[in-house]
Design a protein around this motif. Structure first.
Motif, mmCIF file in Angstrom:
data_model
loop_
_atom_site.group_PDB
_atom_site.id
_atom_site.type_symbol
_atom_site.label_atom_id
_atom_site.label_comp_id
_atom_site.label_asym_id
_atom_site.label_seq_id
_atom_site.Cartn_x
_atom_site.Cartn_y
_atom_site.Cartn_z
ATOM 1 N N GLY A 104 24.521 -5.455 0.862
ATOM 2 C CA GLY A 104 24.526 -4.651 2.073
ATOM 3 C C GLY A 104 24.562 -5.546 3.299
ATOM 4 O O GLY A 104 23.923 -6.598 3.332
ATOM 5 N N ASN A 105 25.303 -5.103 4.320
ATOM 6 C CA ASN A 105 25.487 -5.847 5.566
ATOM 7 C C ASN A 105 26.562 -6.932 5.387
ATOM 8 O O ASN A 105 27.345 -6.893 4.444
ATOM 9 C CB ASN A 105 24.173 -6.433 6.091
ATOM 10 C CG ASN A 105 24.090 -6.350 7.603
ATOM 11 O OD1 ASN A 105 25.018 -6.749 8.306
ATOM 12 N ND2 ASN A 105 22.987 -5.816 8.115
ATOM 13 N N ARG A 106 26.587 -7.914 6.304
ATOM 14 C CA ARG A 106 27.721 -8.827 6.416
ATOM 15 C C ARG A 106 27.456 -10.191 5.795
ATOM 16 O O ARG A 106 26.323 -10.688 5.815
ATOM 17 C CB ARG A 106 28.098 -8.990 7.892
ATOM 18 C CG ARG A 106 28.585 -7.704 8.524
ATOM 19 C CD ARG A 106 28.723 -7.811 10.031
ATOM 20 N NE ARG A 106 29.270 -6.579 10.591
ATOM 21 C CZ ARG A 106 28.526 -5.527 10.937
ATOM 22 N NH1 ARG A 106 27.207 -5.564 10.804
ATOM 23 N NH2 ARG A 106 29.099 -4.441 11.423
ATOM 24 N N ILE A 107 28.529 -10.783 5.268
ATOM 25 C CA ILE A 107 28.523 -12.176 4.823
ATOM 26 C C ILE A 107 29.637 -12.895 5.592
ATOM 27 O O ILE A 107 30.793 -12.461 5.584
ATOM 28 C CB ILE A 107 28.738 -12.297 3.305
ATOM 29 C CG1 ILE A 107 27.545 -11.666 2.557
ATOM 30 C CG2 ILE A 107 28.915 -13.752 2.895
ATOM 31 C CD1 ILE A 107 27.680 -11.681 1.049
ATOM 32 N N ALA A 108 29.273 -13.976 6.257
ATOM 33 C CA ALA A 108 30.182 -14.654 7.190
ATOM 34 C C ALA A 108 31.433 -15.175 6.502
ATOM 35 O O ALA A 108 31.376 -15.804 5.446
ATOM 36 C CB ALA A 108 29.456 -15.817 7.877
ATOM 37 N N LYS A 109 32.562 -14.861 7.117
ATOM 38 C CA LYS A 109 33.869 -15.387 6.714
ATOM 39 C C LYS A 109 34.202 -15.135 5.243
ATOM 40 O O LYS A 109 35.032 -15.817 4.646
ATOM 41 C CB LYS A 109 33.967 -16.875 7.035
ATOM 42 C CG LYS A 109 33.904 -17.155 8.536
ATOM 43 C CD LYS A 109 34.014 -18.642 8.821
ATOM 44 C CE LYS A 109 34.134 -18.905 10.315
ATOM 45 N NZ LYS A 109 33.044 -18.344 11.110
ATOM 46 N N GLY A 110 33.546 -14.142 4.659
ATOM 47 C CA GLY A 110 33.896 -13.723 3.307
ATOM 48 C C GLY A 110 33.710 -14.780 2.246
ATOM 49 O O GLY A 110 34.524 -14.873 1.327
ATOM 50 N N SER A 111 32.637 -15.566 2.332
ATOM 51 C CA SER A 111 32.368 -16.515 1.250
ATOM 52 C C SER A 111 30.915 -16.956 1.310
ATOM 53 O O SER A 111 30.262 -16.883 2.356
ATOM 54 C CB SER A 111 33.291 -17.729 1.323
ATOM 55 O OG SER A 111 32.932 -18.581 2.389
ATOM 56 N N ASN A 165 36.629 -7.608 4.965
ATOM 57 C CA ASN A 165 36.934 -6.208 5.262
ATOM 58 C C ASN A 165 36.261 -5.716 6.534
ATOM 59 O O ASN A 165 36.212 -4.516 6.796
ATOM 60 C CB ASN A 165 36.537 -5.310 4.083
ATOM 61 C CG ASN A 165 35.054 -5.407 3.737
ATOM 62 O OD1 ASN A 165 34.383 -6.389 4.067
ATOM 63 N ND2 ASN A 165 34.536 -4.394 3.065
ATOM 64 N N ASN A 166 35.758 -6.663 7.342
ATOM 65 C CA ASN A 166 35.127 -6.306 8.616
ATOM 66 C C ASN A 166 35.429 -7.430 9.604
ATOM 67 O O ASN A 166 34.623 -8.322 9.804
ATOM 68 C CB ASN A 166 33.619 -6.116 8.422
ATOM 69 C CG ASN A 166 32.917 -5.655 9.689
ATOM 70 O OD1 ASN A 166 32.076 -6.349 10.230
ATOM 71 N ND2 ASN A 166 33.264 -4.479 10.173
ATOM 72 N N GLY A 167 36.646 -7.383 10.171
ATOM 73 C CA GLY A 167 37.087 -8.510 10.986
ATOM 74 C C GLY A 167 37.173 -9.736 10.091
ATOM 75 O O GLY A 167 37.746 -9.687 8.999
ATOM 76 N N LEU A 220 31.805 -7.106 4.308
ATOM 77 C CA LEU A 220 30.836 -6.058 4.643
ATOM 78 C C LEU A 220 30.571 -5.151 3.450
ATOM 79 O O LEU A 220 31.509 -4.673 2.790
ATOM 80 C CB LEU A 220 31.355 -5.225 5.820
ATOM 81 C CG LEU A 220 30.484 -4.043 6.255
ATOM 82 C CD1 LEU A 220 29.180 -4.538 6.883
ATOM 83 C CD2 LEU A 220 31.236 -3.148 7.247
ATOM 84 N N HIS A 221 29.279 -4.912 3.175
ATOM 85 C CA HIS A 221 28.818 -3.853 2.258
ATOM 86 C C HIS A 221 29.445 -3.915 0.862
ATOM 87 O O HIS A 221 29.762 -2.877 0.258
ATOM 88 C CB HIS A 221 29.060 -2.485 2.876
ATOM 89 C CG HIS A 221 28.216 -2.193 4.073
ATOM 90 N ND1 HIS A 221 26.993 -2.789 4.301
ATOM 91 C CD2 HIS A 221 28.424 -1.351 5.138
ATOM 92 C CE1 HIS A 221 26.486 -2.333 5.439
ATOM 93 N NE2 HIS A 221 27.326 -1.468 5.971
ATOM 94 N N PRO A 269 21.170 -10.084 7.202
ATOM 95 C CA PRO A 269 22.610 -10.331 7.039
ATOM 96 C C PRO A 269 22.891 -11.806 6.777
ATOM 97 O O PRO A 269 22.169 -12.687 7.267
ATOM 98 C CB PRO A 269 23.205 -9.895 8.385
ATOM 99 C CG PRO A 269 22.160 -9.065 9.043
ATOM 100 C CD PRO A 269 20.840 -9.525 8.521
ATOM 101 N N ASP A 270 23.939 -12.058 6.009
ATOM 102 C CA ASP A 270 24.445 -13.417 5.759
ATOM 103 C C ASP A 270 23.398 -14.357 5.174
ATOM 104 O O ASP A 270 23.502 -15.576 5.301
ATOM 105 C CB ASP A 270 25.033 -14.026 7.040
ATOM 106 C CG ASP A 270 25.939 -15.224 6.767
ATOM 107 O OD1 ASP A 270 26.666 -15.195 5.751
ATOM 108 O OD2 ASP A 270 25.904 -16.194 7.550
#
Length: 379
Positions: A107-114, A127-129, A133-134, A349-350
């Motif tokens: 849940g919530n965001r992980i920076a730069k998708g990794s 999937n969020n800029g 996300l999620h 988050p992250d």
């Protein structure tokens, strides 16, 4: 002097009142099941209606574990639906901005998708800029969960289970997840989360229910909020933590005493308010241990409906529907900006990329185990 007839009438009245009280105390809550629709791949979804002894109703579908309805009384006993959602399965599949859903694996965001775990980097979808996300493109909110009804004397529940395959959405490890919703006669909806893995992985499960205690009559800006937190997780313009906590004192984020959501939500002179377009931040709960703790209270002054949130989690993401823009509607309501609020109990988050934050790593032989209680009352 009271007449015999009047005395008799009063006796009948009090006996009836006593009988109704006893009926409420002894009445068993109920759970029913009905077909809810079919997905494009042929999987069927069901809708479960949980009703407690006071006629409070919570509906949950095993598609995404979504809370589709919560009927709760106001101070005059008038029932209304207090969660944002849609009227059909197809609408949830097509439009859903996570209304009412179980969110995972993260849940919530992980920076730069990794993220990197034990020296290995795992790429995730962005999937969020620029961020993840999620849980990704097809997260837990879009899965059909196996459901089991639970009937008790004073509670009723729904146990949902799902096995997430190794590398599903990029996450390592086969993750066995159990989420149990329990409705009590005191107006509590308890959510228990359990998970185990066969490989080291990261987990951060939550529920993304959007509440509106007016029954969707208006936006939530007049709702009065208190949050048991002295600090919050500071974020950048993409809502990713910058690695530090900042105090809420003297800022629009200070809800240590009750304040209306709308009191300072548009103070764009505050850097963090500007980043989130309002409130979309993780508050750091004041706690001494991981026991269940009441962390937030929200009241609609007009209706008297009050939501109390208790959790074992270290943080709560308070989100005020800043990205709702009128593009979706349901239940006869167009969901415009700030039509609902979320209190997503969670780790920060992250966290997989922020070693100074509480760990979200789950290893074989360990059990992920968190609980949250949403209690609906009246003031």
């Amino acid at each position: 002097m009271i007449s015999y007839v009047a005395f008799a009438l009063l006796s009948v009245f009090f006996l009836n009142c006593q009988s109704k009280t006893e009926d409420t105390q002894t009445m068993k809550p109920t759970i029913t099941k009905e077909a809810y629709g079919t997905l494009a791949d042929g999987q069927s979804a069901d809708l479960y209606t949980l009703t407690n002894a006071d006629s409070m109703v919570v509906q949950i579908t095993n598609y995404g574990g979504i809370i589709t309805k919560w009927m709760a009384p106001d101070k005059n006993g008038q029932m209304a639906d207090v969660v944002l959602g849609f009227d059909s399965l197809s609408a949830y599949v097509k439009n859903n901005p996570f209304f009412g859903a179980l969110v995972g694996r993260y849940g919530n965001r992980i920076a730069k998708g990794s993220f990197t775990l034990d020296g290995k980097t795992y790429p995730l979808v962005t999937n969020n800029g620029p961020n993840h996300l999620h849980g990704g493109t097809v997260g837990f909110d879009k899965k059909i969960w196996k459901a089991e009804e639970i009937q008790g004397d004073s509670t009723v529940g729904l146990k949902l289970t799902y096995t997430s395959a190794d590398m599903e959405e990029g996450y390592p490890g086969k993750l066995d997840v159990t989420v149990t919703y329990t409705l009590t006669n005191s107006g509590e909806l308890k959510i228990d989360y359990l998970a185990t893995t066969d490989k080291p992985t990261v987990v951060n499960l939550t529920n993304h229910c959007y509440f509106n205690l007016t029954g969707m009559k208006r936006d939530v800006l007049a709702h009065e909020v208190s949050i048991k937190a002295d600090s919050l997780v500071a974020v950048d313009a993409t809502l990713i933590p910058i690695g530090k906590l900042i105090p809420v004192e003297g800022t629009p984020f200070d809800f240590r005493t009750p304040k209306p959501i709308g009191a300072r939500i548009d103070e764009t002179s505050d850097e963090q308010i500007k980043m989130g377009g309002g409130y979309d931040h993780c508050w750091v709960i004041n706690r001494a241990d991981e026991s269940m703790l009441k962390v937030a209270t929200v009241t609609d002054p007009e209706s008297g409906r009050t939501l109390e949130v208790s959790t074992t989690e270290p943080g709560v993401q308070f989100y005020t529907g800043n990205f709702l823009n009128g593009a979706v509607s349901g239940k006869g309501v167009t969901y415009t900006k700030r039509m609902g609020f979320c209190l997503e109990t969670e780790h920060y988050p992250d966290s997989p990329n922020q070693p100074q934050f509480p760990s979200v790593v789950l290893r074989p032989g360990e059990t992920y185990n968190t609980s949250t209680i949403f209690r609906m009352t009246v003031k």
